[in-house]
Motif scaffolding. Structure first.
Motif, PDB file in Angstrom:
ATOM      1  N   ARG A 283       0.833  -1.203   0.000  1.00  0.00           N
ATOM      2  CA  ARG A 283       0.000   0.000   0.000  1.00  0.00           C
ATOM      3  C   ARG A 283       0.871   1.257   0.000  1.00  0.00           C
ATOM      4  O   ARG A 283       0.574   2.232  -0.697  1.00  0.00           O
ATOM      5  CB  ARG A 283      -0.914   0.006   1.232  1.00  0.00           C
ATOM      6  N   GLU A 284       1.923   1.225   0.783  1.00  0.00           N
ATOM      7  CA  GLU A 284       2.838   2.358   0.846  1.00  0.00           C
ATOM      8  C   GLU A 284       3.509   2.585  -0.515  1.00  0.00           C
ATOM      9  O   GLU A 284       3.669   3.718  -0.967  1.00  0.00           O
ATOM     10  CB  GLU A 284       3.894   2.099   1.925  1.00  0.00           C
ATOM     11  N   SER A 287       1.157   4.268  -2.793  1.00  0.00           N
ATOM     12  CA  SER A 287       0.978   5.688  -2.471  1.00  0.00           C
ATOM     13  C   SER A 287       2.109   6.541  -3.018  1.00  0.00           C
ATOM     14  O   SER A 287       1.913   7.722  -3.310  1.00  0.00           O
ATOM     15  CB  SER A 287       0.866   5.887  -0.954  1.00  0.00           C
ATOM     16  N   GLY A 294      -4.217   3.572  -6.520  1.00  0.00           N
ATOM     17  CA  GLY A 294      -4.037   2.687  -5.370  1.00  0.00           C
ATOM     18  C   GLY A 294      -5.328   2.059  -4.884  1.00  0.00           C
ATOM     19  O   GLY A 294      -5.381   0.857  -4.610  1.00  0.00           O
ATOM     20  N   ASP A 295      -6.377   2.854  -4.782  1.00  0.00           N
ATOM     21  CA  ASP A 295      -7.667   2.334  -4.304  1.00  0.00           C
ATOM     22  C   ASP A 295      -8.222   1.291  -5.265  1.00  0.00           C
ATOM     23  O   ASP A 295      -8.789   0.272  -4.840  1.00  0.00           O
ATOM     24  CB  ASP A 295      -8.669   3.479  -4.135  1.00  0.00           C
ATOM     25  N   MET A 298      -6.145  -2.066  -4.860  1.00  0.00           N
ATOM     26  CA  MET A 298      -6.475  -2.793  -3.645  1.00  0.00           C
ATOM     27  C   MET A 298      -7.922  -3.263  -3.641  1.00  0.00           C
ATOM     28  O   MET A 298      -8.252  -4.298  -3.059  1.00  0.00           O
ATOM     29  CB  MET A 298      -6.200  -1.921  -2.423  1.00  0.00           C
ATOM     30  N   ASP A 309      -7.241  -8.324   2.317  1.00  0.00           N
ATOM     31  CA  ASP A 309      -6.006  -8.069   1.581  1.00  0.00           C
ATOM     32  C   ASP A 309      -5.310  -9.364   1.191  1.00  0.00           C
ATOM     33  O   ASP A 309      -4.591  -9.418   0.189  1.00  0.00           O
ATOM     34  CB  ASP A 309      -5.033  -7.227   2.429  1.00  0.00           C
TER      35      ASP A 309
END
Length: 365
Positions: A283-284, A287, A294-295, A298, A309
């Motif tokens: 996730r990092e 970003s 990103g959204d 995921m 996840d």
């Protein structure tokens, strides 16, 4: 001071140390080491983040062959010549293993490595035991046997020499064209039906690869290595792994097509897995490199993992479900049909095994 997630960490996949909370380890505080000093200096001068150097610690375990009873993987024993991996693939499912050393699955995993220089001697001693029964040994199941420090240590080559001497079957999984440095041994093993090699190709975009797996071989080099192995008669598999939704899945069809053109007889794909600390690390990474999608990424990941996840359960961890998973499967099957490529089952020969000589020397014949 921890590296900032607002800008990429030069030459690394993880963007922070990401100390695991599941073992109750305290968050790392600045303790005045060289990393803290250099990071503070760079920040004060308004310069770019300081590149982290790789540290290698030699360890001397008492055993080298590990066994497993996992019902959804095709091998029951493995060797890992190294702990940690300098390739720095941000999605690597092996990252959480570094937490057992009180090290972070983030930057520590790719900068603080462990090498096992006595691995070949340990393997020889294990294979020489009267009660040992042969079965394919998997190499590269946790960390890459051909990561950059193999050029210095040559542990993987020494292990292959033991396997050749003992006529013991072995499989290799790697993201490096450095595997070609051992082509002489691989050809000999292949002639005796004792080896199969899988090379993982995640994308065909070198820029994306540089962000995703910064110190692995470029996609072009990996594809070239696949072709050279196949031309040398080594059973070779192209692994599209992992397939990352909305990041790398667009390359699936072209990878299959190129593999077929190189004479590769086997191809497969593996969906992204995000166990334990890998999920927040990924996730990092999103970003930093792909904040605008990103959204979406995921969201698709959770849709194929039952709303989570990650799915750690046997069988389903390798076989995602849902509409997106079905779409990826359909695309892959169609690509393979068009390219005339399948997923071969390489039958390795366990009947030629002979217990190796101990004492440091191998047979001449």
């Amino acid at each position: 001071m921890e590296p900032s997630s607002e800008s990429p960490v030069p030459g690394r996949g993880a963007q922070s140390r990401n100390v695991p909370s599941r073992f109750g380890l305290a968050a790392r505080e600045a303790d005045g080491d060289w990393r803290d000093h250099m990071a503070a200096l760079a920040q004060a001068e308004g310069g770019p983040p300081v590149k982290l150097r790789t540290q290698v610690t030699e360890e001397r375990p008492r055993t080298i062959l590990s066994f497993n009873r996992s019902p959804d993987i095709p091998f029951d024993r493995a060797i890992n010549a190294y702990r940690g991996c300098e390739h720095g693939c941000v999605y690597c499912f092996a990252r959480p293993t570094h937490a057992y050393h009180d090290l972070s699955p983030g930057l520590d995993f790719e900068t603080r490595l462990f090498a096992k220089p006595e691995a070949a001697d340990l393997l020889r001693a294990t294979l020489a035991k009267p009660k040992y029964r042969p079965g394919p040994i998997a190499m590269g199941t946790n960390t890459d046997p051909y990561q950059p420090i193999e050029h210095r240590y040559r542990i993987t080559r020494a292990l292959l020499e033991v396997c050749l001497d003992a006529r013991h079957p072995v499989t290799i999984t790697t993201k490096s064209d450095r595997v070609l440095a051992d082509l002489d041994l691989l050809e000999e093993l292949a002639r005796r039906r004792l080896v199969a090699v899988a090379i993982s190709v995640t994308s065909l975009d070198p820029v994306l690869s540089g962000k995703l797996e910064p110190r692995a071989a470029s996609p072009a080099k990996r594809m070239a290595a696949l072709g050279k192995l196949a031309a040398a008669g080594v059973p070779t598999h192209c692994s599209i792994a992992p397939v990352i939704p909305a990041i790398t899945d667009e390359f699936m069809e072209e990878i299959v097509q190129r593999a077929a053109a190189l004479g590769i007889a086997s191809c497969g794909w593996i969906p992204l897995r995000l166990p334990h600390e890998v999920a927040p690390l990924f996730r990092e990474w999103l970003s930093v490199h792909y904040p605008e999608r990103g959204d979406k990424v995921m969201g698709i990941v959770r849709s194929i993992r039952g709303g989570k996840d990650n799915d750690p359960d046997f069988f389903t961890r390798m076989k995602p479900t849902g509409v997106w998973a079905d779409l990826f499967r359909a695309r892959f099957r169609l690509a393979c049909k068009r390219a005339g490529i399948g997923k071969a089952k390489f039958e390795l020969d366990c009947t030629r095994f002979r217990a190796p000589e101990v004492g440091g020397q191998m047979r001449l014949l």
